[in-house]
Design a protein around this motif. Structure first.
Motif, PDB file in Angstrom:
ATOM      1  N   MET A 178       0.989  -1.254  -0.152  1.00 15.10           N
ATOM      2  CA  MET A 178      -0.123  -0.028   0.050  1.00 15.10           C
ATOM      3  C   MET A 178       0.875   1.356  -0.013  1.00 15.10           C
ATOM      4  O   MET A 178       0.283   2.481  -0.057  1.00 15.10           O
ATOM      5  N   GLY A 179       2.234   1.187   0.258  1.00 14.31           N
ATOM      6  CA  GLY A 179       2.938   2.283   0.015  1.00 14.31           C
ATOM      7  C   GLY A 179       3.386   3.033   1.531  1.00 14.31           C
ATOM      8  O   GLY A 179       3.967   3.869   1.719  1.00 14.31           O
ATOM      9  N   TYR A 180       3.208   2.136   2.577  1.00 11.64           N
ATOM     10  CA  TYR A 180       3.386   2.795   3.773  1.00 11.64           C
ATOM     11  C   TYR A 180       5.027   3.109   3.947  1.00 11.64           C
ATOM     12  O   TYR A 180       5.383   3.973   4.974  1.00 11.64           O
ATOM     13  N   PHE A 181       5.585   2.508   3.379  1.00  2.00           N
ATOM     14  CA  PHE A 181       7.028   2.288   3.666  1.00  2.00           C
ATOM     15  C   PHE A 181       7.963   3.163   2.563  1.00  2.00           C
ATOM     16  O   PHE A 181       8.713   3.436   2.430  1.00  2.00           O
ATOM     17  N   GLU A 182       6.966   3.716   1.524  1.00  2.00           N
ATOM     18  CA  GLU A 182       7.540   4.505   0.546  1.00  2.00           C
ATOM     19  C   GLU A 182       8.038   5.998   1.149  1.00  2.00           C
ATOM     20  O   GLU A 182       7.528   6.330   2.303  1.00  2.00           O
ATOM     21  N   ILE A 183       8.844   6.478   0.335  1.00  2.00           N
ATOM     22  CA  ILE A 183       9.224   8.042   0.916  1.00  2.00           C
ATOM     23  C   ILE A 183       9.047   9.073  -0.187  1.00  2.00           C
ATOM     24  O   ILE A 183       9.629   8.895  -1.320  1.00  2.00           O
ATOM     25  N   PRO A 184       7.918  10.008  -0.091  1.00  2.00           N
ATOM     26  CA  PRO A 184       7.058   9.936   0.964  1.00  2.00           C
ATOM     27  C   PRO A 184       5.901   8.901   0.879  1.00  2.00           C
ATOM     28  O   PRO A 184       5.876   8.248  -0.045  1.00  2.00           O
ATOM     29  N   ALA A 187       0.360   5.807   1.753  1.00  2.00           N
ATOM     30  CA  ALA A 187      -0.574   5.165   2.718  1.00  2.00           C
ATOM     31  C   ALA A 187      -0.409   5.455   4.051  1.00  2.00           C
ATOM     32  O   ALA A 187       0.703   5.394   4.601  1.00  2.00           O
ATOM     33  N   SER A 188      -1.155   5.737   5.103  1.00  2.00           N
ATOM     34  CA  SER A 188      -1.165   6.104   6.387  1.00  2.00           C
ATOM     35  C   SER A 188      -1.141   4.595   7.195  1.00  2.00           C
ATOM     36  O   SER A 188      -1.729   3.691   6.547  1.00  2.00           O
TER      37      SER A 188
END
Length: 228
Positions: A178-184, A187-188
């Motif tokens: 979901m993109g929680y570890f992406e920068i920025p 996903a919250s």
């Protein structure tokens, strides 16, 4: 050199399985205190789930005579549970070879982790040799259900992710996808928690435990000692 193994035991008659089945959103981990009569005391660590529902499950369990909340840290609550029934009364209808079960207590092995699931236990521990491990494997294959998750020699490094619970793996994978570890971040924490159907605080603790395990089994073991 000894062996380190993790395996599933499928047996719904095992202690506290009915509790795990009643509150599937919670994770139950056990530590056993021996020398307390027919059954030892059970220290149960419960992460996540709703407290009232969990305690109702304790009260309705035929295995639990009494339970006491003895501590809490974050989303993890620690209970002392006192058994209501003996070994024979608890497992007698499900396992024929109770003498064989008692014999496992004398095996040169150390069970370091027990996780309760809605269908049985997940056990992980150290075994002195292949014969000690085979005693566990053969008993549970003959009397219930057995599935090996991993088997390594003591001292061999684990592959990254080995030893994570299914829920920890699911949390890490979902957060990553979901993109929680992406920068920025795309996903919250709340977004990922909603996808998994758990609270944000439960997800936060689950991710911390999973990340700590991955660090401990990869880079932490290769760091040089800190200077005095």
């Amino acid at each position: 050199m000894g062996l380190v193994a993790e395996f599933d035991i499928t047996c719904e008659a095992l202690p506290l399985v009915s509790v795990a089945k009643a509150v599937p959103e919670a994770q139950l981990d056990l530590k056993i205190q021996y020398n307390h009569g027919n059954w030892p005391l059970f220290i149960t660590y419960v992460t996540g789930g709703e407290q009232q529902g969990l305690e109702r499950a304790f009260e309705s369990s035929v295995f639990v005579a009494d339970y006491t909340l003895v501590g809490q840290a974050g989303e993890t609550r620690q209970y002392q549970t006192v058994p209501a029934t003996s070994l024979e009364e608890t497992l007698g209808d499900a396992i024929d070879d109770l003498d064989g079960l008692r014999a496992l207590a004398t095996t040169d092995a150390l069970i370091e982790r027990i996780q309760v699931t809605p269908t049985g236990w997940i056990q992980a521990g150290w075994f002195a040799d292949r014969d000690a491990f085979d005693a566990f494997r053969e008993f549970w294959q003959e009397n219930a259900g057995f599935r090996l998750r991993r088997l390594t020699r003591d001292g061999e490094p684990e592959a990254p992710g080995e030893g994570l619970t299914d829920r920890q793996q699911e949390a890490l994978r979902t957060a990553y996808e979901m993109g929680y570890f992406e920068i920025p971040r795309t996903a919250s924490l709340e977004d990922v928690a909603a996808e998994l159907g758990i609270t944000a605080s439960s997800l936060s603790e689950r991710l911390r435990r999973a990340q700590t395990h991955v660090i401990e089994t990869t880079v932490a073991s290769t760091w040089p000692p800190l200077p005095d």
